[in-house]
Motif scaffolding. Structure first.
Motif, short mmCIF file in Angstrom:
data_model
loop_
_atom_site.label_atom_id
_atom_site.label_comp_id
_atom_site.label_asym_id
_atom_site.label_seq_id
_atom_site.Cartn_x
_atom_site.Cartn_y
_atom_site.Cartn_z
N CYS A 284 -13.67 17.31 7.58
CA CYS A 284 -14.24 18.33 8.45
C CYS A 284 -15.53 18.84 7.84
O CYS A 284 -15.60 19.09 6.64
CB CYS A 284 -13.25 19.49 8.63
SG CYS A 284 -11.65 18.99 9.30
N VAL B 237 -18.52 21.72 8.65
CA VAL B 237 -19.02 22.80 9.48
C VAL B 237 -20.00 23.64 8.66
O VAL B 237 -20.09 23.51 7.44
CB VAL B 237 -17.89 23.71 10.02
CG1 VAL B 237 -16.94 22.94 10.91
CG2 VAL B 237 -17.15 24.39 8.88
N PRO C 296 -11.89 30.05 10.29
CA PRO C 296 -12.70 29.08 11.04
C PRO C 296 -13.17 29.67 12.38
O PRO C 296 -12.49 30.49 12.98
CB PRO C 296 -11.73 27.92 11.27
CG PRO C 296 -10.39 28.59 11.38
CD PRO C 296 -10.44 29.78 10.44
N PHE C 297 -14.32 29.23 12.81
CA PHE C 297 -14.86 29.62 14.11
C PHE C 297 -15.24 28.36 14.89
O PHE C 297 -15.81 27.42 14.31
CB PHE C 297 -16.11 30.49 13.96
CG PHE C 297 -15.85 31.89 13.49
CD1 PHE C 297 -15.85 32.94 14.38
CD2 PHE C 297 -15.60 32.14 12.14
CE1 PHE C 297 -15.62 34.23 13.94
CE2 PHE C 297 -15.37 33.43 11.70
CZ PHE C 297 -15.38 34.47 12.60
N GLU C 298 -14.96 28.36 16.17
CA GLU C 298 -15.44 27.31 17.05
C GLU C 298 -16.79 27.73 17.63
O GLU C 298 -17.22 28.88 17.49
CB GLU C 298 -14.43 27.08 18.18
CG GLU C 298 -13.08 26.54 17.68
CD GLU C 298 -12.07 26.38 18.80
OE1 GLU C 298 -12.30 27.00 19.89
OE2 GLU C 298 -11.08 25.68 18.61
N ALA C 299 -17.47 26.79 18.27
CA ALA C 299 -18.73 27.12 18.93
C ALA C 299 -18.50 28.26 19.92
O ALA C 299 -17.47 28.31 20.60
CB ALA C 299 -19.28 25.90 19.65
N PRO D 42 -19.58 25.13 15.33
CA PRO D 42 -18.50 25.65 14.48
C PRO D 42 -19.02 26.10 13.11
O PRO D 42 -19.98 25.55 12.57
CB PRO D 42 -17.57 24.45 14.33
CG PRO D 42 -17.83 23.60 15.53
CD PRO D 42 -19.30 23.75 15.80
#
Length: 396
Positions: free
Chosen positions: A16, A18, A112-115, A147
């Protein structure tokens, strides 16, 4: 930042990648462990102390509880017996090192963050507005486009700052509220504003407010009747905060005449490192009062390596004061009690700049740490005094 975690029922590892977000400029962690609700606080604390970050994949509220448990371990961990600090300066540096280590370790719990700034965790709050406020006018303004990952500790700081910004801080010297933005120092220590509000003005046509921050000093001067205030700051974030506050108070130059407020349209904002062009009858500056390295944007209001802003203000003041004008230097003497700067040094800088002391008004701080005997710096904080130094230009 890059890490590896299992994907799907087969458990096939996947990489991953980001974006990493850190307000303090901390480098992304080299090792990342995926953690969830089964992670015990002792294990989490051990991994964090070893330098492994914990990427949270469980319930958001459980992550908050885990962070609180880690904080208790940070505050209660046994310390090796050591000699008492040899000086107040050594005690200060040891305290700063301990604070930094604590912040780094507790900052290892990551969210974590998504778009779109969405947190893909159970019971996670909506923080789109919170993030947008924090990154406006910064290099991370496009943070939500893809992200990213940030520490839970920093996220909670953003949420807390959002509440401060929404509610505002009542400033008795102004008779109104100031709404600080994230990364802009809040005027919660209001004693210095009491000095600005009570010391007689040398004149009222024009004043400069150097390093305006939230715009609160400019607002107090305008409320006192100064006909025009030019307020400067080098930080776009601070200028945005000051603009919003002054507009709401009806004091921003160019604002609609219908906006109510005493001193309407009297304050002009300008991005500058210290002084605007020209001279004024009054030049005010409340520089950072401790000569040390800041660890985050908000600390730039308190810590100033080598007293750069203080010395720059003094060195340039004579060239920006009208004849008979006054420079108001608002400064805590905490650095003196910590052994980081002497009174003789300060007076030497004033004299070297071709200035002299017209007078000085003092006030004691009202913050809680001044009476907290458990604070490692209690002796210095208990003796602290904030002063407004009235400075004039020597005759040549």
């Amino acid at each position: 930042m890059v890490w590896e975690e299992a994907a799907g029922t087969a458990g096939t590892p996947r990489h991953c990648h980001v974006r990493w977000r850190s307000e303090s400029g901390q480098a992304p962690p080299r090792r990342v462990v995926v953690a969830d609700d089964t992670m015990k606080a002792d294990a989490a604390w051990r991994l964090a102390c070893e330098g492994s970050a914990l990427l949270w994949r469980g319930d958001y509220h459980n992550a908050r509880q885990l962070l609180q448990a880690m904080a208790r371990r940070a505050d209660a961990r046994p310390r090796k017996r050591a000699k008492a600090p040899a000086s107040a300066a050594e005690a200060f540096h040891l305290h700063r090192m301990a604070q930094a280590q604590r912040a780094r370790t507790l900052g290892m719990l990551l969210i974590p963050f998504e778009a779109g700034a969405q947190i893909p965790l159970r019971r996670a709050p909506a923080v789109v507005e919170v993030l947008a406020e924090a990154v406006a006018a910064t290099p991370d303004a496009d943070l939500a486009d893809a992200p990213f990952v940030m520490s839970l500790r920093e996220l909670l700081g953003l949420i807390g700052a959002h509440e401060w910004r929404r509610k505002g801080v009542l400033v008795p010297a102004l008779g109104d509220r100031i709404h600080p933005w994230y990364g802009v120092y809040s005027p919660i220590r209001g004693e210095y504003l009491d000095l600005v509000a009570r010391v007689p003005l040398p004149a009222t046509p024009l004043a400069f407010d150097i390093g305006t921050g939230t715009g609160v000093i400019a607002a107090v001067l305008a409320r006192r009747g100064v006909r025009k205030v030019v307020a400067t700051d080098v930080s776009p974030r601070a200028l945005g905060c000051a603009r919003a506050n002054l507009l709401r108070l009806g004091m921003l130059a160019g604002a609609p005449a219908s906006v109510p407020g005493v001193g309407a349209g009297r304050v002009e904002l300008m991005q500058a490192d210290l002084f605007p062009p020209g001279r004024a009858a009054l030049v005010v500056c409340n520089p950072p009062w401790v000569p040390a390295k800041p660890a985050s944007a908000i600390e730039h209001a308190v810590y100033d390596p080598d007293s750069r802003m203080l010395r720059g203000f003094l060195a340039g003041l004579a060239a920006h004061l009208e004849e008979g004008g006054e420079g108001w230097l608002i400064l805590s003497d905490l650095a003196e009690h910590l052994g980081l700067r002497s009174r003789a040094e300060l007076l030497g800088w004033i004299e070297a700049a071709g200035l002299y002391v017209i007078g000085r008004e003092d006030i004691r701080p009202r913050h809680g740490k001044a009476s907290d005997e458990d604070d490692p710096l209690h002796a210095a904080r208990a003796a602290e005094i904030t002063s407004l130094w009235r400075l004039g230009v020597m005759e040549r």
